[in-house]
Write a protein that holds these residues in place. Sequence first.
Motif, short mmCIF file in Angstrom:
data_model
loop_
_atom_site.label_atom_id
_atom_site.label_comp_id
_atom_site.label_asym_id
_atom_site.label_seq_id
_atom_site.Cartn_x
_atom_site.Cartn_y
_atom_site.Cartn_z
N ASP A 414 0.85 -1.18 0.00
CA ASP A 414 0.00 0.00 0.00
C ASP A 414 0.89 1.24 0.00
O ASP A 414 1.98 1.25 0.58
CB ASP A 414 -0.86 -0.03 1.27
N ALA A 415 0.47 2.30 -0.67
CA ALA A 415 1.29 3.50 -0.81
C ALA A 415 1.68 4.08 0.55
O ALA A 415 2.84 4.44 0.77
CB ALA A 415 0.55 4.55 -1.63
N GLN A 416 0.72 4.18 1.47
CA GLN A 416 1.04 4.73 2.79
C GLN A 416 2.03 3.85 3.53
O GLN A 416 2.99 4.35 4.13
CB GLN A 416 -0.24 4.86 3.62
N LYS A 417 1.83 2.54 3.47
CA LYS A 417 2.74 1.62 4.14
C LYS A 417 4.15 1.74 3.56
O LYS A 417 5.14 1.76 4.31
CB LYS A 417 2.22 0.19 3.97
N ALA A 418 4.25 1.80 2.26
CA ALA A 418 5.56 1.88 1.61
C ALA A 418 6.31 3.15 2.02
O ALA A 418 7.50 3.10 2.36
CB ALA A 418 5.40 1.85 0.09
N LEU A 419 5.61 4.29 2.03
CA LEU A 419 6.28 5.54 2.38
C LEU A 419 6.56 5.62 3.87
O LEU A 419 7.57 6.23 4.28
CB LEU A 419 5.46 6.73 1.90
N ASP A 420 5.71 5.04 4.69
CA ASP A 420 6.01 4.96 6.13
C ASP A 420 7.27 4.14 6.37
O ASP A 420 8.13 4.51 7.19
CB ASP A 420 4.85 4.33 6.89
N ASP A 421 7.39 3.03 5.65
CA ASP A 421 8.58 2.19 5.78
C ASP A 421 9.83 2.93 5.31
O ASP A 421 10.91 2.83 5.93
CB ASP A 421 8.41 0.89 4.99
N ALA A 422 9.69 3.68 4.23
CA ALA A 422 10.83 4.46 3.73
C ALA A 422 11.25 5.50 4.76
O ALA A 422 12.45 5.68 5.03
CB ALA A 422 10.46 5.14 2.41
N ALA A 423 10.29 6.17 5.35
CA ALA A 423 10.59 7.20 6.35
C ALA A 423 11.28 6.59 7.57
O ALA A 423 12.23 7.16 8.10
CB ALA A 423 9.32 7.93 6.76
N ALA A 424 10.79 5.44 7.99
CA ALA A 424 11.39 4.77 9.16
C ALA A 424 12.84 4.39 8.90
O ALA A 424 13.72 4.57 9.75
CB ALA A 424 10.56 3.54 9.54
N LYS A 425 13.11 3.87 7.72
CA LYS A 425 14.49 3.51 7.37
C LYS A 425 15.38 4.76 7.28
O LYS A 425 16.54 4.73 7.69
CB LYS A 425 14.50 2.75 6.04
N SER A 426 14.82 5.84 6.75
CA SER A 426 15.60 7.07 6.63
C SER A 426 15.91 7.64 8.03
O SER A 426 16.98 8.18 8.27
CB SER A 426 14.82 8.11 5.82
N GLN A 427 14.95 7.51 8.92
CA GLN A 427 15.18 8.00 10.29
C GLN A 427 16.28 7.21 10.99
O GLN A 427 17.04 7.77 11.77
CB GLN A 427 13.87 7.95 11.08
N GLN A 428 16.37 5.94 10.68
CA GLN A 428 17.49 5.14 11.20
C GLN A 428 18.81 5.62 10.64
O GLN A 428 19.82 5.70 11.35
CB GLN A 428 17.27 3.66 10.86
N ALA A 429 18.81 5.97 9.35
CA ALA A 429 20.04 6.46 8.72
C ALA A 429 20.47 7.80 9.33
O ALA A 429 21.66 8.09 9.46
CB ALA A 429 19.83 6.63 7.21
N LEU A 430 19.49 8.62 9.73
CA LEU A 430 19.79 9.91 10.34
C LEU A 430 20.50 9.75 11.68
O LEU A 430 21.29 10.60 12.09
CB LEU A 430 18.50 10.70 10.56
N LYS A 431 20.23 8.64 12.37
CA LYS A 431 20.81 8.42 13.70
C LYS A 431 22.25 7.92 13.65
O LYS A 431 22.94 7.90 14.67
CB LYS A 431 19.95 7.41 14.47
N LYS A 432 22.67 7.47 12.45
CA LYS A 432 24.02 6.91 12.34
C LYS A 432 25.09 7.99 12.28
O LYS A 432 24.83 9.10 11.82
CB LYS A 432 24.10 6.00 11.10
#
Length: 432
Positions: A414-432
């Motif tokens: 689903d579009a919302q699920k896909a973009l939520d997952d992308a945002a979550a992964k990006s937020q992990q990258a921000l913490k590195k």
Amino acid sequence: MNKARTKLSTLLLAVTGAAVVLAGCGGGNGGNDAGGQPAGGDTGASGGGKKTEILFWSPFSGSDGPFMKKIVDKYNSSQDQYKVNFVIQPNGEYYKQLDVALSSGKESPDLMIMHVDQVPTYASKDQLQPVDDMASAAGIDKADFAEAPVDYSTLDGKWYTIPLDIHPLVMYYNKDLFEQAGIAAAPTNRAEFDDAVLKLTDKSKGVYGYVVPTLWPQQFIFPTLVWQNGGELWNGTDVAYNSQEAVEMVQWLRGMIDSGVSPANVQQDGENTLFLQGKNAIQFNGPWMKSQFDEAGLNYGVAPVPQIGKAKQAVFAGSHGFVVPKSVTDEAVTAGIGDFLKYVSTNSMDWAESGQALASKPMIESAEFKALEFQSSVASAFSYVQFAPNVLNWGTISEPIWGELNSALLGKKDAQKALDDAAAKSQQALKK
């Protein structure tokens, strides 16, 4: 900016994780007139009559390289004080080569081409010097260039890039298919676009109104649609591409697949293959595609990307510009760089001939440039172009978008699920 994918892959590493996108970089093996020897030292014109040499690097390893070489050759012939040694590095390896040269100081360039979205990162590493003083001494004025790349590359009040061009996403369309469908003009908004692609689709002939790419060049398309719909990729403190505004645009893209306007499961470059075959009526891509379409003999038109979103007209773009390493301190060399860039600002029609829309206002406003229908159309979008968020390491942060967007367009998520997952992964990258 290869053909499309190779050309802009380096640009989009910092733009949208790929990369502009950026829409690529072109040239052959260029004019390494001095064997790639660095400039500076005792190369000044005084005492011995030698010209001051300037080592100039670019990533134009595709079809556009010869156009820049022509500019350099003309400049070298126009005066006898400076000599610009033009060196082309392979586009795909350009920033790796640049990192080695800048960090080691060995055969480091005096002048180099840089994609505008890379400038914040290199400036933050203290590897670039502001060009304000050099530009002022050479008579180069900020006001003589398109505002977007100047504003983007002005950091903490210091100007780092003298722009060469801007390459926004554009709309290509098949004139023959438009005529057969009774469509007289390129669409300019969502209603016109939606109506046109329905009329252009003829499944019995395997012809589609708009083939939705699931991979590249979504790095240019997705940001364009998000901004047009009132969304953002970055809200100032965090990634923002899982907003309702972004989701709506992904659903719109997927809707064309569901309705049959576009085939499903389009593979990499599939939309371009069908466009070349006359089976895809509309394609969103960059100015770097022009030479390929010309060589194929297509009867095509080009126009600004329609305003699909509900909020404003906007389009994602990349830009090439000239930057100077901080390590360049020889006053004769910096004076020569300024002289060369002043020359380019009013003598860059050869670069326009490569298909690029120039960033120099005197060039854009010239009769010669206005006579170039394609480039003039591209330049008409300059007032509303947007670049990648001015965030350090944006390419790494935003990389998750493209895999998740691919899943949404393939119908796996689903579009919302896909973009939520992308945002979550990006937020992990921000913490590195």
